[in-house]
Motif scaffolding. Structure first.
Motif, mmCIF file in Angstrom:
data_model
loop_
_atom_site.group_PDB
_atom_site.id
_atom_site.type_symbol
_atom_site.label_atom_id
_atom_site.label_comp_id
_atom_site.label_asym_id
_atom_site.label_seq_id
_atom_site.Cartn_x
_atom_site.Cartn_y
_atom_site.Cartn_z
ATOM 1 N N HIS A 59 -4.092 -44.485 38.700
ATOM 2 C CA HIS A 59 -4.182 -44.807 37.261
ATOM 3 C C HIS A 59 -2.795 -44.860 36.627
ATOM 4 C CE1 HIS A 59 -3.819 -40.440 37.089
ATOM 5 N NE2 HIS A 59 -3.541 -40.532 35.816
ATOM 6 N N ARG A 60 -1.803 -44.267 37.325
ATOM 7 C CA ARG A 60 -0.445 -44.304 36.782
ATOM 8 C C ARG A 60 0.240 -45.649 37.006
ATOM 9 N NH1 ARG A 60 0.507 -38.651 39.663
ATOM 10 N NH2 ARG A 60 -0.904 -37.478 38.336
ATOM 11 N N GLY A 61 -0.406 -46.538 37.693
ATOM 12 C CA GLY A 61 0.194 -47.856 37.930
ATOM 13 C C GLY A 61 1.102 -47.827 39.135
ATOM 14 N N THR A 64 -10.383 -53.203 36.058
ATOM 15 C CA THR A 64 -8.930 -53.143 36.189
ATOM 16 C C THR A 64 -8.467 -51.710 35.939
ATOM 17 O OG1 THR A 64 -8.611 -53.588 33.847
ATOM 18 C CG2 THR A 64 -8.663 -55.503 35.333
ATOM 19 N N ARG A 65 -7.230 -51.419 36.361
ATOM 20 C CA ARG A 65 -6.628 -50.128 36.041
ATOM 21 C C ARG A 65 -6.596 -49.924 34.530
ATOM 22 N NH1 ARG A 65 -1.844 -47.587 34.635
ATOM 23 N NH2 ARG A 65 -0.849 -49.547 34.104
ATOM 24 N N GLU A 66 -6.242 -50.970 33.797
ATOM 25 C CA GLU A 66 -6.104 -50.852 32.348
ATOM 26 C C GLU A 66 -7.434 -50.448 31.702
ATOM 27 O OE1 GLU A 66 -4.992 -53.360 34.245
ATOM 28 O OE2 GLU A 66 -2.860 -52.865 34.123
ATOM 29 N N ALA A 67 -8.533 -50.994 32.186
ATOM 30 C CA ALA A 67 -9.834 -50.657 31.598
ATOM 31 C C ALA A 67 -10.167 -49.188 31.853
ATOM 32 C CB ALA A 67 -10.916 -51.562 32.195
ATOM 33 N N VAL A 73 -7.957 -46.703 32.328
ATOM 34 C CA VAL A 73 -7.074 -45.883 31.495
ATOM 35 C C VAL A 73 -7.551 -45.889 30.037
ATOM 36 C CG1 VAL A 73 -4.724 -45.728 30.568
ATOM 37 C CG2 VAL A 73 -5.081 -46.113 33.023
ATOM 38 N N ALA A 74 -8.021 -47.039 29.563
ATOM 39 C CA ALA A 74 -8.533 -47.104 28.186
ATOM 40 C C ALA A 74 -9.732 -46.179 28.016
ATOM 41 C CB ALA A 74 -8.905 -48.551 27.845
ATOM 42 N N TYR A 96 -11.797 -42.850 40.721
ATOM 43 C CA TYR A 96 -10.963 -43.957 40.279
ATOM 44 C C TYR A 96 -11.247 -45.159 41.179
ATOM 45 C CZ TYR A 96 -6.984 -46.906 39.275
ATOM 46 O OH TYR A 96 -6.211 -47.982 38.924
ATOM 47 N N GLY A 123 -10.067 -48.613 40.305
ATOM 48 C CA GLY A 123 -9.404 -49.794 39.742
ATOM 49 C C GLY A 123 -8.920 -50.767 40.805
#
Lengths: 386, 386
Positions: free
Chosen positions: A124-126, A349-352, A354-355, A369, A371
């Motif tokens: 999740h940290r990218g 996506t990862r962004e979704a 994290v949101a 997790y 993503g």
């Protein structure tokens, strides 16, 4: 181009030399180096996790020698001649089952993945730079053979108040999880076989629970006790751990199902694409909810997608191998895959994620997790996580 | 019967002891002894056959370490970094393929059995006393991954006169077989993966042909050459050997397909049934012509039959696991299985095969023997071939 009948790599001497002799139990070639991965400098090497080399796996069956492992106090040595499974609690006829008694009972074989709830948890940290083994290596897939838990529960007879089953392992940590009775009766196995032979020690020899599609730690290994109860036991690993902290400070507990996931394994991080031209993009998809229905692959970071081919048979709660031929033009590219399972759920996506769940502090990652993971290919053909 | 919460077999000391540490490449439990079988006192231990312990196998995947082997001059040691596959003869663009080039091409994974043409070949003599490993151990089943041969032949371009493909291995015997082009284009693979990792050395590392459903020796191992030709090469192993002598003195050649077969693996010869009551009869069925459609099991030597359950997924040209629960009453019984494949072909009795092909003299047996195999259970629970 003319080709001689005998390929150049073979010398006349080799042609006159007999090869190696037969072996009772075979080993892999001396040229193969694929290995499970774990931190080498641990002060407690008995315990922890090892990660499966997904980048080297073909097809959907993980070799048992390379299946990931996770345990809290090392791998116990258990003699199957004396091992017993006790079933007690809210049952009419408490009973101990020896291994030989279990093997007389009706059995089934199922190909299922097992995934640690913490797999890919730090992603999740990218951009982590992690290879697919480092980030996603806590998932593997085997053909499991054993007795349906429903068969055993029918043997001992459930009392009306029965609602949950506590499964406990014979390792030193006495790892234990509570499983709702509905799942226990649906598709849970008490397994003694893995990929055609006995379970490997790291996977619970001689007996384990196999809870298809659910986070790995409920598939209790070295299984020696099933306690039928009327409410969850709230063991350490379902209260203090294996819960999902949410941004509002509350934690989700008993979030058992592993949701639809996928990752490209070739080409993947740390690999080198040798020259432009056609190559095969290949990876693995899986869902704890059932069959994978579709996998899409993008080579431009998610702007456009093409549907990958799924290798038949596509099985429920099992690895599904996907493949897509692709012509690399030597320019920078970003490869990413996205799966959809038979319930219609699409890998986020990862962004979704994290949101929805925020960022997590500290060295640990999320549980559950799933993503999408993008790989960048540089003009030089180097593959890295972005 | 009351059961204590902690099973008796676990001591307090064990509970405080950490188990074994993680390993890069796992091994089986020290308590497991299942082994391939071969004559120990051979003067040429490099060559011959080893037989798979079918009586110990669960499910349909044979562990790679226990896959049967057959070779004429031992197992060669081949470095994949220098290994090449040459394709030449009646082709437009003769070419050498390195392993890394092969792995860029579109791949497939298929679960298929391989069976030696000589498997169970001595069983036409009737009561042999052989265990299932001794009589039927020259068959195994794996998930194979590789490139379709049709893909490679399209790469090199077939000339109009092309009718057969000679496949040659890089072992010292240069084992070679001719394969009709129609089969080569249908479902033949050039395989580098077996059960999720590289081929094992005994199964052709790093590259083999995989000819689904056909006698094992055409699935040429250590594959280094494909010669496209207009007629069969009449190699030693298709002229002097691997032919089927008939009673009139003529021999059938190029009898490639392995016909529908089955055998009960549990209980089976040499085993001991521990006491009367319910147990599971289990075995394996397979056909070189496609899917297994039905397996019947008799417990009275073939007078009456019941239909066994087939483990899904039932795959074409693959092992199919069958199972039937049975209550042994402690009396003598004769167990036997009979398979039917999707073409409608039914596995014959030994007597029907002997009537068609006669008896064979000498130490060798038939090729392509697929008669039913009956097991007798004595009142003491001993299981033997009858």
């Amino acid at each position: 181009m003319a080709i001689a009948a005998i390929p150049a790599a073979v010398s006349a001497e080799e042609m006159r030399t007999l090869g190696a002799a037969r072996r009772e139990y075979g080993e892999r070639s001396q040229f193969e180096r694929s290995a499970r991965l774990f931190p080498p400098a641990s002060s407690t090497p008995m315990t922890g996790a090892s990660r499966s080399p997904l980048q080297d796996q073909f097809g959907i069956i993980t070799p048992s020698a390379l299946h990931f492992e996770r345990h809290h106090s090392g791998v116990p040595t258990i003699d199957p001649a004396t091992h017993e499974l006790a079933i007690h609690g809210l049952v009419e006829r408490p009973q101990r089952f020896t291994m030989s008694l279990l093997k007389r009972l009706p059995s089934v074989s199922r190909i299922h993945f097992i995934e640690c709830g913490g797999n890919a948890g730090r992603e999740h940290r990218g951009n982590s730079g992690a290879t697919v083994q480092q980030s996603h290596g806590l998932v593997s897939c085997s053909e499991w053979t054993g007795v349906r838990l429903s068969t055993l529960l029918r043997e001992v007879g459930l009392k009306p108040a029965a609602r949950w089953v506590l499964a406990e392992g014979a390792d030193a940590s006495r790892h234990a999880r509570s499983i709702p009775l509905a799942k226990a009766l649906e598709d849970v196995l008490v397994a003694y076989g893995q990929n055609g032979e006995a379970l490997r020690p790291e996977q619970g020899y001689p007996l384990r629970l196999l809870v298809p599609g659910w986070e790995g730690n409920v598939s209790v290994k070295w299984l020696h006790r099933l306690h039928v109860i009327d409410q969850p036991m709230m063991t350490r690993d379902e209260a203090a751990s294996y819960t999902d902290l949410m941004p509002d400070g509350k934690a989700r507990a008993f979030s058992f199902e592993m949701e639809s996931n996928s990752v490209i394994t070739s080409p993947s991080g740390g690999q080198q694409v040798e020259g432009r031209g056609w190559l095969e993009i290949s990876g693995l998809a899986w869902s704890g909810r059932g069959r994978i229905e579709q996998v899409d692959v993008s080579t431009d970071g998610g702007r456009t997608w093409r549907q990958a081919e799924l290798q038949a048979p596509v099985l429920s709660k099992a690895f599904t191998r996907f493949r897509l031929p692709w012509r690399w033009d030597g320019q920078e590219a970003v490869l990413v895959s996205r799966s959809r399972d038979e319930t219609g759920y699409v890998q986020p996506t990862r962004e979704a994620i994290v949101a929805a769940r925020g960022m997590k502090e500290g060295p640990d990652g999320f549980n559950h997790y799933n993503g999408m993971k993008p790989w960048k290919i540089t003009r030089e053909g180097m593959v890295t996580h972005v």
